[in-house]
Design a protein around this motif. Structure first.
Motif, PDB file in Angstrom:
ATOM      1  N   LYS A  56       4.855   2.681  -3.954  1.00 47.40           N
ATOM      2  CA  LYS A  56       4.053   1.695  -4.865  1.00 47.40           C
ATOM      3  C   LYS A  56       4.312   0.087  -4.503  1.00 47.40           C
ATOM      4  N   ARG A 296      -7.051  -0.395   0.668  1.00 48.02           N
ATOM      5  CA  ARG A 296      -6.219   0.203  -0.909  1.00 48.02           C
ATOM      6  C   ARG A 296      -5.447   1.089  -1.651  1.00 48.02           C
ATOM      7  N   ASP A 297      -7.138   2.385  -1.488  1.00 47.10           N
ATOM      8  CA  ASP A 297      -7.044   3.212  -2.072  1.00 47.10           C
ATOM      9  C   ASP A 297      -8.368   4.185  -1.609  1.00 47.10           C
ATOM     10  N   ARG A 298      -8.849   4.708  -1.574  1.00 45.55           N
ATOM     11  CA  ARG A 298      -9.942   5.614  -1.534  1.00 45.55           C
ATOM     12  C   ARG A 298     -11.362   4.801  -1.494  1.00 45.55           C
ATOM     13  N   PRO A 338       2.257   4.312  -1.110  1.00 50.51           N
ATOM     14  CA  PRO A 338       1.643   5.171  -1.490  1.00 50.51           C
ATOM     15  C   PRO A 338       2.674   5.454  -3.421  1.00 50.51           C
TER      16      PRO A 338
END
Length: 338
Positions: A56, A296-298, A338
């Motif tokens: 993270k 950055r994410d989905r 992640p």
């Protein structure tokens, strides 16, 4: 005007030009010196330990003026505007995944700068170095950390026009086999093999260690291509796609698209392509994007725009909703764990 008057005028002109030159030199030197000094109100940056396998975390090139300018810095992924930990490693372009990093660096010489790619381990220690044929522009690492790619400008310095040449390389960090120039691979467009002297390949984004996507340009057109490292092939899938970035679930490509009627020097807008349907969605970012966006994410994209220190990081939803907002200032080339 007699000879003496002409000599006096010539002397005055020489003195004035000399003064302008000295002033410009001093101004440039002063600006360079200021870049080594932290600016009031800028991001807090302190040296420390940076690990590419820390969970993270967000990593990026620190652009803030001060002693840590151009170093790779780390922040908590949820607080990109928070205090930065500087690694001491300077890069022009950077990316990391699964504990492997790629750092494209300038090597300053007395007469001219040269460039190199440095493969970094999870502690940012150099593992291998490779000389580059031109100016760094793009870098990526596969999700497993095993495969690395980079692109350089061999001539020209902008994708906006047509007078540029790139070279893209792909490296296997297990065998250390280097494919130095993807332009030697077999390219097919609409099922036909293309043989073109004006071919350029850039902007790799990995699906896995064997397959990737990239941009191919020839004949004044750009294509999204799917690459196969085993077969050494590139297959065109869609037109008008530049600097693709594959979503974490492998179903969509974020990319910059040339739009009709835009300024020729600022032609791109940020789009997302559904790889199954080839349906395009314009994001809520309506400014010119000359960057390879990062997921950055989905659901959200991160990209750089010009800022007071050179570049700031911005974000926008990938589904076409919402509006862009700035994540942090004075930052470039982000990567997330992640």
């Amino acid at each position: 005007m007699n000879r003496t008057s002409r000599l006096v005028l010539l002397l005055v002109a020489v003195l004035l030009l000399g003064g302008v030159a000295v002033g410009a030199t001093l101004h440039a030197a002063g600006r360079a010196a200021r870049k080594d000094q932290a600016q009031a109100g800028g991001p807090a940056v302190t040296p420390g330990t940076v690990r590419l396998d820390a969970p993270k975390r967000a990593f990026f090139r620190n652009m803030a003026w001060g002693p840590h300018r151009d170093e790779i810095t780390a922040v908590p992924a949820g607080r990109l505007s928070g205090p930065r930990t500087a690694s001491g490693v300077r890069c022009l372009r950077f990316f990391a995944a699964a504990g492997t990093g790629v750092c494209l660096q300038a090597v300053h010489g007395e007469l001219r700068d040269t460039y190199r790619a440095v493969i970094l381990d999870r502690r940012l220690h150099p593992v291998r170095r490779y000389d580059l044929a031109g100016t760094p522009t793009r870098a990526r690492v596969s999700p497993s950390g095993r495969t690395v790619a980079w692109t350089v400008f061999v001539s020209g310095d902008s994708y906006a026009g047509t007078a540029f040449s790139t070279r893209t390389s792909v490296l296997d960090t297990r065998s250390w086999h280097l494919d130095a120039n993807l332009e030697t691979w077999a390219l097919t467009v609409d099922g036909h093999r293309v043989h073109a002297v004006d071919l350029n390949i850039w902007g790799v984004t990995f699906a896995d260690d064997r397959h990737f996507y990239a941009t191919a340009a020839t004949g004044g057109r750009t294509y999204l291509v799917r690459g196969d490292r085993t077969a050494r092939t590139l297959r065109a899938l869609h037109r008008n796609v530049e600097c693709p970035s594959l979503s974490p679930d492998g179903t969509r490509i974020a990319y910059k698209k040339r739009v009709a009627g835009a300024d020729p020097d600022a032609p791109w807008r940020l789009y997302v392509l559904d790889l199954r349907t080839l349906h395009e969605t314009a994001t809520g970012e309506h400014r010119n994007i000359d960057d390879q966006a990062v997921w950055r994410d989905r659901h959200t994209l991160v990209y750089a725009l010009p800022g007071d220190y050179g570049a700031d990081l911005w974000t926008v939803p990938a589904d076409g909703t919402g509006t862009p907002h700035r994540l942090t200032e004075a930052a470039l080339a982000p990567a997330f764990t992640p």
